[in-house]
Design a protein around this motif. Structure first.
Motif, short mmCIF file in Angstrom:
data_model
loop_
_atom_site.label_atom_id
_atom_site.label_comp_id
_atom_site.label_asym_id
_atom_site.label_seq_id
_atom_site.Cartn_x
_atom_site.Cartn_y
_atom_site.Cartn_z
N ALA A 98 0.85 -1.19 0.00
CA ALA A 98 0.00 0.00 0.00
C ALA A 98 0.89 1.24 0.00
CB ALA A 98 -0.91 0.01 1.22
N LYS A 99 0.57 2.19 -0.84
CA LYS A 99 1.48 3.32 -1.01
C LYS A 99 1.02 4.58 -0.29
CE LYS A 99 4.09 1.88 -5.01
NZ LYS A 99 3.56 0.55 -5.35
N THR A 100 -0.22 4.63 0.14
CA THR A 100 -0.68 5.85 0.82
C THR A 100 -0.32 5.79 2.29
OG1 THR A 100 -2.84 4.79 0.92
CG2 THR A 100 -2.53 6.47 -0.74
N ASN A 101 -0.20 6.98 2.88
CA ASN A 101 0.21 7.11 4.26
C ASN A 101 -0.99 6.98 5.19
OD1 ASN A 101 1.30 7.89 6.72
ND2 ASN A 101 1.35 10.08 6.19
N LYS A 160 -7.39 15.58 7.76
CA LYS A 160 -8.62 15.44 6.96
C LYS A 160 -9.79 16.27 7.50
CE LYS A 160 -7.50 10.58 6.35
NZ LYS A 160 -6.52 10.64 5.27
N ASP A 208 -12.66 17.89 4.69
CA ASP A 208 -13.53 16.88 4.11
C ASP A 208 -14.80 16.78 4.97
OD1 ASP A 208 -14.76 14.56 3.27
OD2 ASP A 208 -12.95 13.33 3.32
N GLU A 266 -1.34 -1.30 -11.59
CA GLU A 266 -1.52 -0.99 -10.17
C GLU A 266 -2.48 0.18 -9.98
OE1 GLU A 266 2.20 -0.33 -8.26
OE2 GLU A 266 1.28 0.32 -6.37
N ILE A 292 -4.12 2.99 -7.13
CA ILE A 292 -3.85 3.65 -5.84
C ILE A 292 -5.02 4.54 -5.47
CG2 ILE A 292 -2.28 5.21 -4.61
CD1 ILE A 292 -0.22 4.47 -6.93
N ASP A 293 -5.59 4.28 -4.30
CA ASP A 293 -6.63 5.16 -3.77
C ASP A 293 -5.95 6.25 -2.96
OD1 ASP A 293 -8.73 6.43 -2.56
OD2 ASP A 293 -9.38 4.71 -1.38
N HIS A 294 -6.14 7.51 -3.35
CA HIS A 294 -5.39 8.58 -2.69
C HIS A 294 -6.03 9.03 -1.38
CE1 HIS A 294 -2.67 8.52 -5.97
NE2 HIS A 294 -3.61 8.81 -6.84
N VAL A 295 -7.13 8.43 -1.02
CA VAL A 295 -7.69 8.47 0.32
C VAL A 295 -8.29 9.81 0.74
CG1 VAL A 295 -7.19 8.11 2.79
CG2 VAL A 295 -6.12 6.64 1.09
N ASP A 296 -7.55 10.90 0.62
CA ASP A 296 -8.01 12.19 1.14
C ASP A 296 -9.11 12.80 0.26
OD1 ASP A 296 -6.08 12.29 3.33
OD2 ASP A 296 -4.59 12.53 1.74
N PHE A 356 -0.58 13.17 -4.27
CA PHE A 356 0.68 13.12 -3.52
C PHE A 356 0.69 11.91 -2.61
CE2 PHE A 356 3.13 13.86 0.29
CZ PHE A 356 4.33 14.37 -0.18
N ASN A 357 -0.43 11.64 -1.99
CA ASN A 357 -0.53 10.54 -1.04
C ASN A 357 -0.55 9.21 -1.81
OD1 ASN A 357 -0.91 9.05 1.27
ND2 ASN A 357 -2.61 10.28 2.03
N GLY A 358 0.65 8.71 -2.09
CA GLY A 358 0.80 7.49 -2.87
C GLY A 358 1.67 7.71 -4.10
N ARG A 372 -12.31 13.55 -4.47
CA ARG A 372 -11.34 12.51 -4.14
C ARG A 372 -10.64 12.07 -5.43
NH1 ARG A 372 -12.40 11.05 0.94
NH2 ARG A 372 -14.43 11.80 1.64
#
Lengths: 343, 343, 343
Positions: free
Chosen positions: A2-5, A229, A233, B202, B204-208, B258-260, B286
């Motif tokens: 997983a690449k996100t923080n 967040k 959001d 691949e 990537i869900d950037h989440v934020d 950026f997140n990922g 998102r």
């Protein structure tokens, strides 16, 4: 992989750990102008190169709180992404002015850990230092936050609670190199009140108020690259509201305090701070100050005022706590800082 | 003689026509700071002069998308004031970094025209190039838009539809002069993932997420001197809503990525792009990314990632189209670009 | 001793009194960028260093209205904190361009005083001059405001009403040093219309509209360090609305006037101005212009246009007053100024 923080959880911290926070930032004329657009900031030494030069500086530095926000913002992805609450500040010292063109980065050391009795959260204490591109420290402070555990069953670390100074000692305040108030122009500064005009125990109602808007606090918080967040959001909190970054309230209150404290020019010490209640869009922020202490510094003509700055979203000035000793619900911020003022 | 600009209609374009767009713009420290205030932008090479210098550049350039918006904004009064829809992008290449102090202007050439079968609109293809004050090209891209006819009875021009590359070839990507990732600091950049860590396919869900406000998107759109009425004037659309400039969504999604993708530092190619659905104030943006391709470049250590960046206003990540092949209603943007990443 | 500024009341002014306004301000690249973010400003001489240099200037100056706002903002704490109404402007002249890096301060002289017959208010006339850090005057104008008395029983001062020029004479307009339109590029400027193309009596509908938001006008007003409470605090007015700073409307209307007056590049004279009705968040500002006069200046090729700029929040263009001679309720601004235009 997983690449996100996902942010760090309580178990991810250990005493002595050093965290190099990401994304250095060059600040300059743009950040200065935005600071003036976002807050009613009027302290002359940050507004005017000519005024700053008359005070012995090379130019107007970046507002001391803007420097704080940049250094603080970098720590959020590593320290407070999974924080439940921002509990306190201590031992904050501004060590060097931040000049336009400087590039800032932040480093934190974990200096305390204490799991809460509920087993689901713990308190993390970090000492954060901001550095410029010459690797000179410009700011240092301690912050402690309550952080979630990833796994409630993970064993508790040995509790370490750092001993923190109640206030920064006057002799530890760093006076910016070259600073002098010898040729200070009170007309241009905006008020005649000197250090000698303030008495310990004196209270000042700063009178003005600002009703805050979503667009403003989000722009400010992004400007400091703070990624929490809850500020951005509407789906991050159950009621759909966006929590305003506590630092936005600090800057707003400090800017409002110009009216009565125009000559409390530079913030050099942060003794303590509490974000007493959440601030939301639509709240009207007001501020009042109590003079907690005063002292001369090592530089002749430069005095220090220790000030309690309280931000509210209603209620009467000078009321802080209820009979139960808790902050009144309309109190947003209780900040204890040292500022420099001509004697 | 009427002095205001009514915009061009479909009949006003002809193949080979060159349009010198008005209002050159000097960009600098202010635009950089505003970009950080408007978007949660954190890619280090645009945030820090020191980081950019460690990557072989003279200083942090203006964000590649800010450069895009400035060049694009100038074309609006001439190309899309009477546009019904912004249909696509192709063959976009960033040719030189834009430095603080540069003055940008834009020139477009009409390379395609095709009247629609309804007789009331037509599609106009333009190749736009942005130049700096030294007349060096800094950016070029093709865009096509659907434009109203002034007079439905005007004869249709001979249809010319340009052949456009599906993607920019890796060998056509321009690596900024001097760029090196040899001394790349992954701690400061924010993530450890290198080019080799990404696999084609691949996701990537950037989440934020960021909930957008009217004041923000209008400030951004004005900053780029984009004059399209629908972004500013509540009386311009029947429902009273202001349509958010598609480029605002691009910048927001890229910043969130950026997140990922913290090390996907510089955008150098724009292969394709679709604004799938309108974005309005109150929407929470998102983003997710799919790695479409990867390649080495002519510069050792500098890899290229071809990325699909999708912005949404709801729904689950990684869902793009419905069973009918059409974009899902919550998809805002489908962008296909090349970014440079340390190998 | 109360330390906050209560503002001055009518009794606090006397003829000949000179007020050194506080908080000098250094302006630069940040203020320029913010001006473009806040207003759809497109006049090329302020947008592009290269364009300004082709017109004989060293660089793009700060927008003439931004200079006005900075100088004006400083006067608010001393002149209009207790003002009931901003009544008029006269004899405004821009004397020198304001360059990035300049530090501005303001000085006002009281030139008129007249108590109103109700005994509770009076009119104060001040001549305000803005200076740069070299003590060169950059801007001067007269403004008069209605101010509350502290004590209705205080005796009325001898009435002094200054004789003010109806318009600034063309020979008193200051053409910026070095300005030339000899190599003027009409394509880059955005329109082909020269000074000779405008006729006295001609009216221009600027067509575009901008719906304004709270966050924007507060950011603008703070940027100019204007501290009037009614712009920021929803509790300052009985209906909870925030009154938009009149200067925000001036800048918005002037920026909208680009569409039809792209070559009316620099404002050099302010003949008169009235804020006819309040502007609130949610209003859609539009603008129209009437050409009142035209003249050649002392510099060959540089013409002057005297323009009436009217901002509205509705209604039809070119309608200004009702049958009773009063401004129509949808009229926000009636401004009379001189601008320089290539002949």
């Amino acid at each position: 992989m997983a690449k996100t923080n996902p942010g760090r959880f309580f178990e991810d911290y250990s005493i002595g750990q050093t965290i190099q926070h990401a994304v250095p930032r060059t600040v300059g004329a743009g950040e200065r102008a935005l600071y003036h657009a976002l807050y009613p900031a009027r302290h002359a030494i940050y507004s005017s190169d000519a005024f700053a030069q008359a005070c012995g500086l090379d130019a107007a530095p970046l507002d001391d709180l803007a420097a704080f926000h940049v250094v603080f913002g970098k720590t959020v992805p590593d320290v407070s992404l999974n924080a439940v609450a921002n509990l306190g500040y201590a031992e904050g010292r501004w060590l060097k002015p931040v000049w336009p063109g400087d590039t800032l980065r932040s480093v934190s050391e974990v200096i305390g850990l204490k799991q809460n009795s509920n087993g689901r959260t713990g308190v993390v204490y970090v000492r954060t230092t901001g550095f410029n591109e010459k690797d000179e420290a410009v700011l240092t402070y301690v912050r402690w936050v309550m952080v979630r555990k990833r796994d409630a069953d993970a064993p508790a670390p040995e509790a370490v609670v750092p001993e923190l100074a109640k206030t920064v000692a006057v002799e530890d305040l760093v006076i910016p190199e070259g600073l002098t108030f010898d040729g200070y122009d009170y007309d241009l500064a905006g008020e005649p009140h000197r250090w000698g005009d303030y008495e310990v125990g004196e209270q000042i109602d700063h009178v003005d108020g600002v009703t805050v808007e979503e667009a403003e606090h989000m722009m400010a918080t992004r400007l400091w690259q703070n990624t929490a967040k809850v500020h951005f959001d509407t789906s991050a909190r159950p009621d759909g509201s966006r929590l305003i970054y506590g630092g936005h309230v600090i800057s707003m209150a400090r800017a409002l305090s110009f009216n009565g404290l125009a000559n409390a020019q530079m913030i050099v010490g942060l003794n303590a701070g509490a974000h007493a209640n959440p601030c939301l869009s639509g709240d009207t922020i007001r501020a009042w100050t109590e003079v907690l202490d005063k002292a001369e510094t090592s530089v002749p003509g430069v005095g220090a005022l220790r000030l309690r700055l309280v931000a509210t979203k209603g209620g009467a000035p000078f009321e802080l706590r209820g009979e139960d000793g808790k902050y009144l619900p309309e109190v947003l911020l209780d900040l204890d800082y040292w500022a420099l003022c001509p004697i």
